[in-house]
Design a protein around this motif. Structure first.
Motif, mmCIF file in Angstrom:
data_model
loop_
_atom_site.group_PDB
_atom_site.id
_atom_site.type_symbol
_atom_site.label_atom_id
_atom_site.label_comp_id
_atom_site.label_asym_id
_atom_site.label_seq_id
_atom_site.Cartn_x
_atom_site.Cartn_y
_atom_site.Cartn_z
ATOM 1 N N PRO A 1 21.774 38.478 38.934
ATOM 2 C CA PRO A 1 23.330 39.388 38.581
ATOM 3 C C PRO A 1 23.506 39.176 36.916
ATOM 4 C CG PRO A 1 23.798 37.784 40.585
ATOM 5 C CD PRO A 1 22.012 37.671 40.097
ATOM 6 N N CYS B 1 23.626 43.173 34.752
ATOM 7 C CA CYS B 1 24.679 42.948 33.613
ATOM 8 C C CYS B 1 24.032 43.538 32.601
ATOM 9 C CB CYS B 1 25.142 41.640 33.862
ATOM 10 S SG CYS B 1 26.225 40.890 34.778
ATOM 11 N N TRP C 1 27.265 37.786 33.307
ATOM 12 C CA TRP C 1 27.734 37.387 34.343
ATOM 13 C C TRP C 1 28.584 36.172 34.305
ATOM 14 C CZ3 TRP C 1 28.350 39.139 39.107
ATOM 15 C CH2 TRP C 1 28.283 38.757 39.580
ATOM 16 N N CYS D 1 30.809 40.629 35.797
ATOM 17 C CA CYS D 1 30.442 41.154 33.739
ATOM 18 C C CYS D 1 31.030 42.577 34.196
ATOM 19 C CB CYS D 1 29.306 41.614 33.973
ATOM 20 S SG CYS D 1 28.025 42.188 34.507
ATOM 21 N N VAL E 1 25.577 39.376 43.619
ATOM 22 C CA VAL E 1 25.866 41.119 43.543
ATOM 23 C C VAL E 1 26.282 41.612 44.808
ATOM 24 C CG1 VAL E 1 26.052 43.317 42.014
ATOM 25 C CG2 VAL E 1 24.832 41.621 41.120
#
Length: 208
Positions: free
Chosen positions: A72, A76, A89, A99, A127
């Motif tokens: 993740p 981002c 995140w 995010c 995610v």
């Protein structure tokens, strides 16, 4: 004693020119071969760079790439160089994490310019989708907004789906139309929401 009269055996001017031309042709051929080798090397390095990006995001091969296996934090920051940096995140509420970037203005307009944002959604460890959001507040400059959306979507496609953005998706973004397709394990979807006041619309490009 017989005398031998020495002859000048050096190349004639025309001979020297012929030798020079041959040398130039050889050099040109060698340069062309080196150029082809460099082009091949460049293409191979692009593939290696793509594999490195995928490995850093997913820790797997391109065929196995999926958002659920990605980092993740890494997702981002994928569009930081597009002016769409997120705050990293973090928890939103409960087990909902994500995010989001600030909205980046594209062009000009009154009272608001068209703007683009990047957001990533998921839970604490994975995610579920990465999405671009374009708000078209100024229809007269819609084309520049669609172009910026397409550029960012193309980069996400390479980094998240390990493939170039499919042509039907590109066409949908340019025309502001709804479209959905799948690349490997990644679903790419373009959605359009027209505003009730008729003054604008929102385009979403989601990678799931």
């Amino acid at each position: 004693m017989t005398e031998f009269i020495g002859r000048d055996m050096s190349p004639t001017p025309f001979g020297r020119l012929a030798l020079t031309d041959a040398a130039l042709n050889t050099e040109a051929s060698r340069a062309a071969t080196e150029a082809r080798a460099l082009a091949t090397f460049g293409a191979q390095m692009n593939k290696v760079i793509t594999l490195i990006i995928l490995a850093s995001l997913f820790g797997v091969t391109p065929a196995e790439a999926s958002l659920s296996k990605a980092s993740p934090a890494a997702i981002c920051v994928l569009l930081d160089n597009h002016g769409l940096a997120t705050g990293g995140w973090k928890a939103v509420y409960g087990n909902v994490f994500g995010c989001t970037s600030n909205y980046k203005e594209i062009g000009s307009g009154f009272p608001s310019a068209n703007n683009l944002a990047y957001q990533v959604d998921g839970d604490g460890n994975s995610v579920t989708q990465a999405m671009l959001v374009l708000n078209v507040n100024n229809k007269s400059q819609a084309a520049s907004g669609h172009s910026a959306l397409l550029t960012s979507a193309e980069e996400l496609s390479i980094k998240l789906a390990a493939a170039k953005l499919p042509h039907p998706i590109k066409d949908a973004i340019r025309r502001g139309k709804t479209m959905k397709t799948k690349v490997g394990q990644t679903t790419i979807e373009v959605e359009r929401d027209d505003w009730p006041n008729g003054k604008g619309y929102t385009l979403h490009v989601a990678f799931k």
